[in-house]
Scaffold this motif. Sequence first.
Motif, PDB file in Angstrom:
ATOM      1  N   GLN A  24     -26.896  76.545  27.195  1.00  0.00           N
ATOM      2  CA  GLN A  24     -25.662  77.478  27.595  1.00  0.00           C
ATOM      3  C   GLN A  24     -24.822  76.773  28.495  1.00  0.00           C
ATOM      4  O   GLN A  24     -23.467  76.784  28.298  1.00  0.00           O
ATOM      5  N   ASN A  25     -25.237  75.774  29.399  1.00  0.00           N
ATOM      6  CA  ASN A  25     -24.300  74.998  30.265  1.00  0.00           C
ATOM      7  C   ASN A  25     -23.576  74.142  29.479  1.00  0.00           C
ATOM      8  O   ASN A  25     -22.388  74.034  29.456  1.00  0.00           O
ATOM      9  N   GLY A  26     -24.414  73.325  28.255  1.00  0.00           N
ATOM     10  CA  GLY A  26     -23.548  72.473  27.558  1.00  0.00           C
ATOM     11  C   GLY A  26     -22.417  73.084  26.589  1.00  0.00           C
ATOM     12  O   GLY A  26     -21.472  72.649  26.620  1.00  0.00           O
ATOM     13  N   ARG A  27     -22.946  74.127  26.016  1.00  0.00           N
ATOM     14  CA  ARG A  27     -21.914  74.902  25.334  1.00  0.00           C
ATOM     15  C   ARG A  27     -20.669  75.230  25.963  1.00  0.00           C
ATOM     16  O   ARG A  27     -19.604  75.268  25.350  1.00  0.00           O
ATOM     17  N   GLU A  28     -20.910  75.660  27.382  1.00  0.00           N
ATOM     18  CA  GLU A  28     -19.702  76.033  28.063  1.00  0.00           C
ATOM     19  C   GLU A  28     -18.802  74.896  28.197  1.00  0.00           C
ATOM     20  O   GLU A  28     -17.666  75.046  28.181  1.00  0.00           O
ATOM     21  N   GLU A  29     -19.359  73.889  28.815  1.00  0.00           N
ATOM     22  CA  GLU A  29     -18.601  72.715  29.046  1.00  0.00           C
ATOM     23  C   GLU A  29     -17.827  72.281  27.692  1.00  0.00           C
ATOM     24  O   GLU A  29     -16.747  71.989  27.766  1.00  0.00           O
ATOM     25  N   ILE A  30     -18.690  72.251  26.704  1.00  0.00           N
ATOM     26  CA  ILE A  30     -17.798  71.906  25.285  1.00  0.00           C
ATOM     27  C   ILE A  30     -16.590  73.020  25.191  1.00  0.00           C
ATOM     28  O   ILE A  30     -15.714  72.352  24.650  1.00  0.00           O
ATOM     29  N   ILE A  31     -17.119  74.195  25.228  1.00  0.00           N
ATOM     30  CA  ILE A  31     -15.925  75.014  24.859  1.00  0.00           C
ATOM     31  C   ILE A  31     -14.747  74.996  25.695  1.00  0.00           C
ATOM     32  O   ILE A  31     -13.328  75.026  25.312  1.00  0.00           O
ATOM     33  N   ARG A  32     -14.842  74.482  27.108  1.00  0.00           N
ATOM     34  CA  ARG A  32     -13.843  74.364  28.036  1.00  0.00           C
ATOM     35  C   ARG A  32     -13.009  73.384  27.242  1.00  0.00           C
ATOM     36  O   ARG A  32     -11.964  72.794  27.864  1.00  0.00           O
ATOM     37  N   SER A  33     -13.554  72.176  26.564  1.00  0.00           N
ATOM     38  CA  SER A  33     -12.977  70.843  26.429  1.00  0.00           C
ATOM     39  C   SER A  33     -12.230  70.750  25.090  1.00  0.00           C
ATOM     40  O   SER A  33     -11.586  69.873  24.919  1.00  0.00           O
ATOM     41  N   ILE A  34     -12.488  71.730  24.058  1.00  0.00           N
ATOM     42  CA  ILE A  34     -11.923  71.355  22.909  1.00  0.00           C
ATOM     43  C   ILE A  34     -10.918  72.624  22.468  1.00  0.00           C
ATOM     44  O   ILE A  34     -10.944  73.450  23.230  1.00  0.00           O
ATOM     45  N   GLY A  35     -10.243  72.182  21.478  1.00  0.00           N
ATOM     46  CA  GLY A  35      -9.395  73.302  20.821  1.00  0.00           C
ATOM     47  C   GLY A  35      -8.182  73.839  21.901  1.00  0.00           C
ATOM     48  O   GLY A  35      -7.653  72.865  22.645  1.00  0.00           O
ATOM     49  N   TYR A  36      -7.519  74.603  21.595  1.00  0.00           N
ATOM     50  CA  TYR A  36      -6.404  74.995  22.336  1.00  0.00           C
ATOM     51  C   TYR A  36      -6.578  76.078  23.421  1.00  0.00           C
ATOM     52  O   TYR A  36      -7.748  76.525  23.811  1.00  0.00           O
ATOM     53  N   ARG A  37      -6.006  76.103  24.591  1.00  0.00           N
ATOM     54  CA  ARG A  37      -6.109  76.667  25.874  1.00  0.00           C
ATOM     55  C   ARG A  37      -4.911  77.172  26.131  1.00  0.00           C
ATOM     56  O   ARG A  37      -4.183  76.560  27.050  1.00  0.00           O
ATOM     57  N   ILE A  38      -4.310  78.247  25.883  1.00  0.00           N
ATOM     58  CA  ILE A  38      -3.161  79.011  26.003  1.00  0.00           C
ATOM     59  C   ILE A  38      -3.036  79.922  27.000  1.00  0.00           C
ATOM     60  O   ILE A  38      -3.903  80.865  27.301  1.00  0.00           O
ATOM     61  N   GLY A  39      -1.955  79.656  27.980  1.00  0.00           N
ATOM     62  CA  GLY A  39      -1.928  80.729  29.263  1.00  0.00           C
ATOM     63  C   GLY A  39      -0.489  80.911  29.733  1.00  0.00           C
ATOM     64  O   GLY A  39       0.399  80.262  29.109  1.00  0.00           O
ATOM     65  N   ILE A  40      -0.153  81.718  30.462  1.00  0.00           N
ATOM     66  CA  ILE A  40       1.139  81.911  30.939  1.00  0.00           C
ATOM     67  C   ILE A  40       1.245  81.623  32.317  1.00  0.00           C
ATOM     68  O   ILE A  40       0.355  82.008  33.194  1.00  0.00           O
ATOM     69  N   THR A  41       2.174  80.924  32.922  1.00  0.00           N
ATOM     70  CA  THR A  41       2.186  80.545  34.389  1.00  0.00           C
ATOM     71  C   THR A  41       3.050  81.289  35.024  1.00  0.00           C
ATOM     72  O   THR A  41       3.373  81.211  36.301  1.00  0.00           O
ATOM     73  N   HIS A  42       4.204  81.688  34.405  1.00  0.00           N
ATOM     74  CA  HIS A  42       5.341  82.469  35.129  1.00  0.00           C
ATOM     75  C   HIS A  42       5.741  83.657  34.269  1.00  0.00           C
ATOM     76  O   HIS A  42       6.153  83.478  32.966  1.00  0.00           O
ATOM     77  N   VAL A  43       6.180  84.968  34.781  1.00  0.00           N
ATOM     78  CA  VAL A  43       6.879  85.934  33.967  1.00  0.00           C
ATOM     79  C   VAL A  43       7.995  86.361  34.933  1.00  0.00           C
ATOM     80  O   VAL A  43       7.620  86.727  36.214  1.00  0.00           O
ATOM     81  N   GLU A  44       8.899  86.451  34.424  1.00  0.00           N
ATOM     82  CA  GLU A  44      10.248  87.022  35.220  1.00  0.00           C
ATOM     83  C   GLU A  44      10.944  88.163  34.396  1.00  0.00           C
ATOM     84  O   GLU A  44      11.311  88.084  33.213  1.00  0.00           O
ATOM     85  N   ALA A  45      11.179  89.414  35.231  1.00  0.00           N
ATOM     86  CA  ALA A  45      11.781  90.231  34.540  1.00  0.00           C
ATOM     87  C   ALA A  45      13.458  90.548  35.312  1.00  0.00           C
ATOM     88  O   ALA A  45      13.295  90.732  36.370  1.00  0.00           O
ATOM     89  N   GLY A  46      14.276  90.833  34.469  1.00  0.00           N
ATOM     90  CA  GLY A  46      15.608  91.394  35.106  1.00  0.00           C
ATOM     91  C   GLY A  46      16.347  92.271  34.319  1.00  0.00           C
ATOM     92  O   GLY A  46      16.228  92.421  32.961  1.00  0.00           O
ATOM     93  N   ARG A  47      16.566  93.542  35.172  1.00  0.00           N
ATOM     94  CA  ARG A  47      17.220  94.693  34.545  1.00  0.00           C
ATOM     95  C   ARG A  47      18.632  94.023  34.148  1.00  0.00           C
ATOM     96  O   ARG A  47      19.613  93.428  34.896  1.00  0.00           O
ATOM     97  N   LEU A  48      19.178  94.229  32.825  1.00  0.00           N
ATOM     98  CA  LEU A  48      20.644  94.000  32.350  1.00  0.00           C
ATOM     99  C   LEU A  48      21.309  95.155  32.470  1.00  0.00           C
ATOM    100  O   LEU A  48      21.925  95.733  33.523  1.00  0.00           O
ATOM    101  N   LYS A  49      21.503  96.125  31.438  1.00  0.00           N
ATOM    102  CA  LYS A  49      22.105  97.369  31.556  1.00  0.00           C
ATOM    103  C   LYS A  49      21.522  98.468  30.434  1.00  0.00           C
ATOM    104  O   LYS A  49      20.889  98.038  29.512  1.00  0.00           O
TER     105      LYS A  49
END
Length: 476
Positions: free
Chosen positions: A350-375
């Motif tokens: 369990q520990n090994g596979r969690e470390e492996i999963i953290r270490s391979i493939g893509y790891r996509i996230g979002i770091t900032h979201v901003e919204a502005g009202r136009l019209k």
Amino acid sequence: MFLRYNITVNIIAKRTFSVIFAFLLLFMTGCTRTEPEPPRVTVQSNTDDSVSRDYRMTDEAVTNPFMGFAADARGKKAPLECSLVYIDITFRELQPESPDSFDFDSVAEENNIELWKSQGKHAVLRFVCDKPEDYEHIDIPDWLYTLTGDGSFYDTSYGKGYSPDYSNFLFIEYHKKAIKALADYFNDGFVSYVELGSLGHWGEWHVKREDGIVGMPDADIRDEYVRHYVDSFSTAKLLMRRPFSAAAEYGLGLFNDMAGEPEATGEWLDWINRGGEYTQTGEKDALAAMPDFWHTAPSGGEFTSSLTMEYLCGEGLGESIKLLQESHTTFIGPKCPLSDSKKYTDVLYQNGREEIIRSIGYRIGITHVEAGRLKDGVCSICIDWQNDGIAPLYFDLPVKLFYKRDNGSITEAADVDIKLSMLTPGESITTETEIRLENGVSLDSVMLGIIDPMTGLPGVKLVSDQTYSDGYAVLF
């Protein structure tokens, strides 16, 4: 490459003012910070014109679609923890009776294909003509052996079996038909990766020729086998065992069936970085240098059988991860920490596979979201995207914004214009999407989903600290 779309001057000004105000407030209260990363911050203007939010990337072990472990599809327990299953099909299993019939019913039953489809899993597929075993057998159909019969029965340190003569024109002809039939059958997006097997022991493009086995064919014939796959599979990503010139020509991925073994993996990486001789045939320049192949095509394979899984997940875990990262690995299987159903619940695994999963493939996230009202009720939403993994997501899945209404219903708001395959590690992309805030809909009801086309539902979980509602990422 860093892409940023324009945002209105009004939004930028408000965001800058808010950040400056936050720092002044911190200074005035006499607080100091020693943490290496700032906390998640929500900044909202005093007017209703704009709102923004920052998020952190996390180290959560997330098994997302198209990456992670690919457990053997024939088992029903371990694959519950995978997004991928591994299927290998021998020529004999595919066409046991005649040149004109294909036994897909047995293939589907043996590999639980309908079960995995119902669970939204994807597959790694390999077609095999020679699997060494501890008993005498052949892995091509009897009718094909009768038509050709010019291969080699063997009894070697690998095991026992039959290696066809891959240069035989009839063998090539029927192989082409078999690959076309496989591609037609798996044309619904279920098979995402195809490892070009077909040639050699286990489909690994080598034979034990020193034991008198008919050798591997030269490049002109090998390339015919490659074209069978390229011409038949239009959406699945194709991978080869070595960086043959054909792999470079067609932009294919690569797989390593000795992952975790330092010497063999080092040799494999050397082929990739420098190209060179294919020792099976003595062709000096048969292997092409493809050091950047992983930018556009996947790296896969399975863990070596020469080392125990206890070692790979325990004492040797650090080296296992180092080699996987140097290989830019996206998936591992069927030999993986889930391949032993009696032990995969052990803490070590369990520990090994969690470390492996953290270490391979893509790891996509979002770091900032901003919204502005136009019209006229239109709102511009800018999102900063990041990939902290070691490989891209090789499939451009639809990315959409949604509304969640007071009655709990979820409706689509807009498509986000982003190609996730372009989000390579270490790079960022900023998108801008306009949505119309209808009556009764506010920004805090806007959610995001990365859709798996096979299920029509959000499939990718972001590895940033958003909250989730019904499988959708809440943005504000």
